[in-house]
Scaffold this active site. Structure first.
Site, PDB file in Angstrom:
ATOM      1  N   CYS A 108       1.325  -1.551   0.249  1.00 30.18           N
ATOM      2  CA  CYS A 108      -0.169  -0.066  -0.066  1.00 30.18           C
ATOM      3  C   CYS A 108       1.000   0.894  -0.147  1.00 30.18           C
ATOM      4  O   CYS A 108       1.957   1.775   0.530  1.00 30.18           O
ATOM      5  CB  CYS A 108      -1.081   0.105   1.085  1.00 30.18           C
ATOM      6  SG  CYS A 108      -1.790   1.596   1.532  1.00 30.18           S
ATOM      7  N   CYS A 167       0.578   5.088   6.525  1.00 32.21           N
ATOM      8  CA  CYS A 167       0.057   4.558   8.481  1.00 32.21           C
ATOM      9  C   CYS A 167       0.695   4.103   9.058  1.00 32.21           C
ATOM     10  O   CYS A 167       1.475   2.423   8.655  1.00 32.21           O
ATOM     11  CB  CYS A 167      -1.347   3.813   7.619  1.00 32.21           C
ATOM     12  SG  CYS A 167      -2.423   4.260   7.061  1.00 32.21           S
ATOM     13  N   CYS A 190       0.923   0.111   9.701  1.00 31.69           N
ATOM     14  CA  CYS A 190       0.190  -0.443   9.212  1.00 31.69           C
ATOM     15  C   CYS A 190       0.735  -1.734   8.770  1.00 31.69           C
ATOM     16  O   CYS A 190       2.397  -1.110   7.525  1.00 31.69           O
ATOM     17  CB  CYS A 190      -0.583   0.150   8.271  1.00 31.69           C
ATOM     18  SG  CYS A 190      -1.611  -1.607   7.363  1.00 31.69           S
ATOM     19  N   CYS A 243     -16.151  -9.196   5.993  1.00 29.37           N
ATOM     20  CA  CYS A 243     -15.779  -7.929   5.511  1.00 29.37           C
ATOM     21  C   CYS A 243     -14.373  -7.734   4.826  1.00 29.37           C
ATOM     22  O   CYS A 243     -13.596  -8.793   4.996  1.00 29.37           O
ATOM     23  CB  CYS A 243     -15.230  -6.748   7.317  1.00 29.37           C
ATOM     24  SG  CYS A 243     -14.221  -5.907   7.071  1.00 29.37           S
ATOM     25  N   CYS A 291     -19.263  -5.689   4.561  1.00 32.03           N
ATOM     26  CA  CYS A 291     -18.574  -5.074   4.446  1.00 32.03           C
ATOM     27  C   CYS A 291     -17.382  -4.820   3.789  1.00 32.03           C
ATOM     28  O   CYS A 291     -16.859  -5.887   3.031  1.00 32.03           O
ATOM     29  CB  CYS A 291     -18.318  -5.128   6.209  1.00 32.03           C
ATOM     30  SG  CYS A 291     -17.209  -3.564   6.525  1.00 32.03           S
ATOM     31  N   CYS A 328     -19.456   2.356   8.590  1.00 25.89           N
ATOM     32  CA  CYS A 328     -18.078   1.627  10.120  1.00 25.89           C
ATOM     33  C   CYS A 328     -16.740   2.070  10.109  1.00 25.89           C
ATOM     34  O   CYS A 328     -16.328   2.839   9.549  1.00 25.89           O
ATOM     35  CB  CYS A 328     -17.778   0.236   9.495  1.00 25.89           C
ATOM     36  SG  CYS A 328     -17.129  -0.658  10.890  1.00 25.89           S
ATOM     37  N   ARG A 338     -17.858  -1.883  17.696  1.00 25.90           N
ATOM     38  CA  ARG A 338     -16.429  -3.928  18.026  1.00 25.90           C
ATOM     39  C   ARG A 338     -15.157  -3.308  18.853  1.00 25.90           C
ATOM     40  O   ARG A 338     -14.904  -2.645  18.510  1.00 25.90           O
ATOM     41  CB  ARG A 338     -16.414  -3.815  16.273  1.00 25.90           C
ATOM     42  CG  ARG A 338     -15.915  -5.520  15.741  1.00 25.90           C
ATOM     43  CD  ARG A 338     -16.160  -5.620  14.631  1.00 25.90           C
ATOM     44  NE  ARG A 338     -17.712  -5.331  13.913  1.00 25.90           N
ATOM     45  CZ  ARG A 338     -17.747  -4.573  13.303  1.00 25.90           C
ATOM     46  NH1 ARG A 338     -17.394  -3.821  12.869  1.00 25.90           N
ATOM     47  NH2 ARG A 338     -18.993  -4.859  13.182  1.00 25.90           N
TER      48      ARG A 338
HETATM   49  N1  SAM Z   1      -6.683   0.365   2.884  1.00 26.99           N
HETATM   50  C1  SAM Z   1      -7.731   0.415   3.754  1.00 26.99           C
HETATM   51  C2  SAM Z   1      -7.929   1.835   4.680  1.00 26.99           C
HETATM   52  O1  SAM Z   1      -6.980   2.093   5.172  1.00 26.99           O
HETATM   53  O2  SAM Z   1      -8.926   2.614   5.293  1.00 26.99           O
HETATM   54  C3  SAM Z   1      -8.848  -0.473   4.269  1.00 26.99           C
HETATM   55  C4  SAM Z   1      -7.719  -1.716   4.762  1.00 26.99           C
HETATM   56  S1  SAM Z   1      -6.850  -0.927   6.114  1.00 26.99           S
HETATM   57  C5  SAM Z   1      -5.816  -2.573   6.656  1.00 26.99           C
HETATM   58  C6  SAM Z   1      -8.407  -0.993   8.111  1.00 26.99           C
HETATM   59  C7  SAM Z   1      -7.654  -0.293   9.571  1.00 26.99           C
HETATM   60  O3  SAM Z   1      -7.184  -1.730   9.576  1.00 26.99           O
HETATM   61  C8  SAM Z   1      -6.744   0.704   9.095  1.00 26.99           C
HETATM   62  O4  SAM Z   1      -7.779   1.483   9.068  1.00 26.99           O
HETATM   63  C9  SAM Z   1      -6.442   0.165  10.495  1.00 26.99           C
HETATM   64  O5  SAM Z   1      -7.144   1.901  11.443  1.00 26.99           O
HETATM   65  C10 SAM Z   1      -6.869  -0.727  11.407  1.00 26.99           C
HETATM   66  N2  SAM Z   1      -5.763  -1.033  11.138  1.00 26.99           N
HETATM   67  C11 SAM Z   1      -4.848  -1.414  10.720  1.00 26.99           C
HETATM   68  N3  SAM Z   1      -3.132  -2.533  11.367  1.00 26.99           N
HETATM   69  C12 SAM Z   1      -3.714  -1.596  12.249  1.00 26.99           C
HETATM   70  C13 SAM Z   1      -3.103  -2.127  13.742  1.00 26.99           C
HETATM   71  N4  SAM Z   1      -1.971  -3.142  13.455  1.00 26.99           N
HETATM   72  N5  SAM Z   1      -3.446  -3.058  14.787  1.00 26.99           N
HETATM   73  C14 SAM Z   1      -4.739  -2.403  14.671  1.00 26.99           C
HETATM   74  N6  SAM Z   1      -5.283  -1.710  13.274  1.00 26.99           N
HETATM   75  C15 SAM Z   1      -4.896  -2.018  12.644  1.00 26.99           C
HETATM   76  C1  DTB Z   2     -11.151  -2.010  11.420  1.00 27.79           C
HETATM   77  O1  DTB Z   2     -11.766  -1.335  12.214  1.00 27.79           O
HETATM   78  N1  DTB Z   2      -9.985  -3.669  11.762  1.00 27.79           N
HETATM   79  C2  DTB Z   2     -10.151  -4.407  11.090  1.00 27.79           C
HETATM   80  C3  DTB Z   2     -10.747  -4.021  10.143  1.00 27.79           C
HETATM   81  N2  DTB Z   2     -11.430  -2.443  10.611  1.00 27.79           N
HETATM   82  C4  DTB Z   2     -10.718  -3.683   8.710  1.00 27.79           C
HETATM   83  C5  DTB Z   2      -8.851  -4.548  10.708  1.00 27.79           C
HETATM   84  C6  DTB Z   2      -8.084  -4.797  11.051  1.00 27.79           C
HETATM   85  C7  DTB Z   2      -6.583  -4.922  10.863  1.00 27.79           C
HETATM   86  C8  DTB Z   2      -5.381  -5.246  11.753  1.00 27.79           C
HETATM   87  C9  DTB Z   2      -4.106  -5.995  10.909  1.00 27.79           C
HETATM   88  C10 DTB Z   2      -4.196  -6.767  10.441  1.00 27.79           C
HETATM   89  O2  DTB Z   2      -3.921  -7.778  10.310  1.00 27.79           O
HETATM   90  O3  DTB Z   2      -3.132  -6.746   9.221  1.00 27.79           O
HETATM   91 FE1  SF4 Z   3      -2.490   1.191   3.126  1.00 28.25          FE
HETATM   92 FE2  SF4 Z   3      -2.271  -0.113   5.496  1.00 28.25          FE
HETATM   93 FE3  SF4 Z   3      -3.159   2.674   5.567  1.00 28.25          FE
HETATM   94 FE4  SF4 Z   3      -4.623   0.898   4.635  1.00 28.25          FE
HETATM   95  S1  SF4 Z   3      -4.296   0.876   7.113  1.00 28.25           S
HETATM   96  S2  SF4 Z   3      -4.269   2.449   4.225  1.00 28.25           S
HETATM   97  S3  SF4 Z   3      -3.645  -0.563   3.909  1.00 28.25           S
HETATM   98  S4  SF4 Z   3      -1.486   1.257   4.152  1.00 28.25           S
END
Ligand code: SAM
Ligand code: DTB
Ligand code: SF4
Length: 344
Positions: A75, A79, A82, A119, A151, A211, A283
């Site tokens: 990506c 973030c 992430c 989801c 979702c 959500c 959630r």
């Molecule tokens: N790329 C899209 C976005 O950012 O909206 C969708 C996928 S993203 C992985 C969805 C959500 O997962 C993020 O907004 C974040 O709140 C959560 N998330 C990602 N990495 C995480 C982590 N290491 N621990 C907890 N929540 C995480």
């Molecule tokens: C949300 O708030 N938490 C979920 C879902 N929406 C998409 C994602 C959590 C991701 C945790 C890190 C991972 O497994 O990559």
């Molecule tokens: Fe990309 Fe992860 Fe950020 Fe979603 S949370 S925009 S997958 S870097």
């Protein structure tokens, strides 16, 4: 504001409790009011959250949601939490968009295991146009026809894309604000808070439920947590789902070595969310592998009524389904049947 039902139902009811619990569906919470709730003595906060919870939701039911990463890694966003960001070396293997057949097979398995909401997450900055988007739309259409709530979380979305997903049967779109507006810049530099709000507005305009939640344990303060809740509770309508994630510390990300988060911070945040957004499904999202059964119980007591169920979140582990089934059995909680109003 909705007419308060306690006024007629419960004469002699404690005025202070009434004040904070019965402002059902307020959209004008001040940040100060939210911070005051958040800092209440924990037994008082839990008591008030339980009262709201029982007024608006079945007391002992938990929604079971299954996550699936349909496009993984690489990506362009930065973030800091992430594991899927291309900015960090996290060892997550990049995978292109999963074909509809595989997605549907995963949804069928999830349904057979008791999940009612499916989801699909994609590591995109914004949902693409063209063939890939059409393929996601087709997946949404098929899973919706199976009778599951569907979702998606695909990054930023245009009005036209939101509309197309709605027409395919999408129940909800996940797009998190993650933290307070002030702390946000410490975590993400490649897109703004305002851009997040714009996507949420596009989802709303299309008639898809929202959500939207955040992540705790990224180094933010109590004031930032109240700030996040203030943003969420100021959305009108409130997000139908509010995921509260505990940071999953992924090796290679800038937040890999954050301190442990006190689980009671999750409890306080969930309880405050329950009070200020009474109708929303709250959630208890990522991070449960780091929590004890007792901490999870307190989160349910605080008003959480939804979890991700399945051994994997998107790229990181979640509790084993057998352990979760045992936990729910031991606590006497029942998996929620399909929502009467999909998306509630
Ligand atoms: N790329 C899209 C976005 O950012 O909206 C969708 C996928 S993203 C992985 C969805 C959500 O997962 C993020 O907004 C974040 O709140 C959560 N998330 C990602 N990495 C995480 C982590 N290491 N621990 C907890 N929540 C995480
Ligand atoms: C949300 O708030 N938490 C979920 C879902 N929406 C998409 C994602 C959590 C991701 C945790 C890190 C991972 O497994 O990559
Ligand atoms: Fe990309 Fe992860 Fe950020 Fe979603 S949370 S925009 S997958 S870097």
């Amino acid at each position: 504001m909705d007419e308060c039902r306690h006024r007629t139902l419960r004469s002699g009811y404690n005025a202070n409790v009434h004040e904070s619990n019965c402002n059902s569906l307020r959209f004008d919470w001040t940040r100060q009011e939210i911070a005051e709730l958040y800092h209440l003595p924990l037994p008082e906060l839990l008591f008030r959250a339980q009262q709201v919870h029982r007024e608006f939701h079945p007391a002992n039911e938990v929604q079971m949601c299954r996550l699936l990463s349909i496009k993984t890694g690489g990506c362009p966003e930065d973030c800091a939490y992430c594991p899927q960001s291309a900015h960090y070396q996290t060892g997550v293997e990049r995978q292109s968009l999963m074909p509809t057949g595989e997605i549907v097979a995963a949804a069928e398995k999830a349904k057979a295991e008791g999940a009612t909401r499916f989801c699909m997450g994609a590591a995109w900055r914004q949902a693409p146009n063209g063939q890939e988007f059409e393929s996601v739309v087709e997946s949404v259409r098929v899973v919706a026809k199976m009778g599951m709530e569907v979702c998606c979380t695909l990054g930023m979305l245009t009005d036209a894309q939101a509309q197309q997903l709605k027409e395919a049967g999408l129940t909800a779109y996940n797009h998190n604000l993650d933290t307070s507006p002030e702390f946000y810049g410490n975590i993400i530099s490649t897109r703004t808070y305002e851009e997040r709000l714009q996507t949420i507005a596009a989802v709303r305009r299309a008639g898809v439920t929202v959500c939207c939640g955040g992540i705790l344990g990224m180094g933010e303060s109590d004031a930032d947590r109240a700030g996040l809740l203030h943003q969420l509770a100021s959305l009108n309508p409130h997000p139908e789902s509010v995921p509260i994630n505990m940071l999953v510390r992924a090796e290679g990300t800038p937040l890999a070595h954050q301190n442990d988060l006190d689980p009671l911070v999750m409890v306080r945040t969930i309880a405050t969310a329950r009070i200020v957004m009474p109708r929303s499904r709250v959630r208890l999202a990522a991070g449960r592998t780091q929590m004890s059964r007792e901490a999870m119980l307190l989160c349910f007591l605080a008003g959480a009524n939804s979890i991700f169920y399945g051994e994997k979140l998107l790229t990181t582990p979640n509790p084993e389904p057998d352990d979760d089934a045992e936990l729910l059995r031991d606590l006497g909680l029942s998996p929620m049947k399909q929502a009467v109003h999909a998306g509630d």
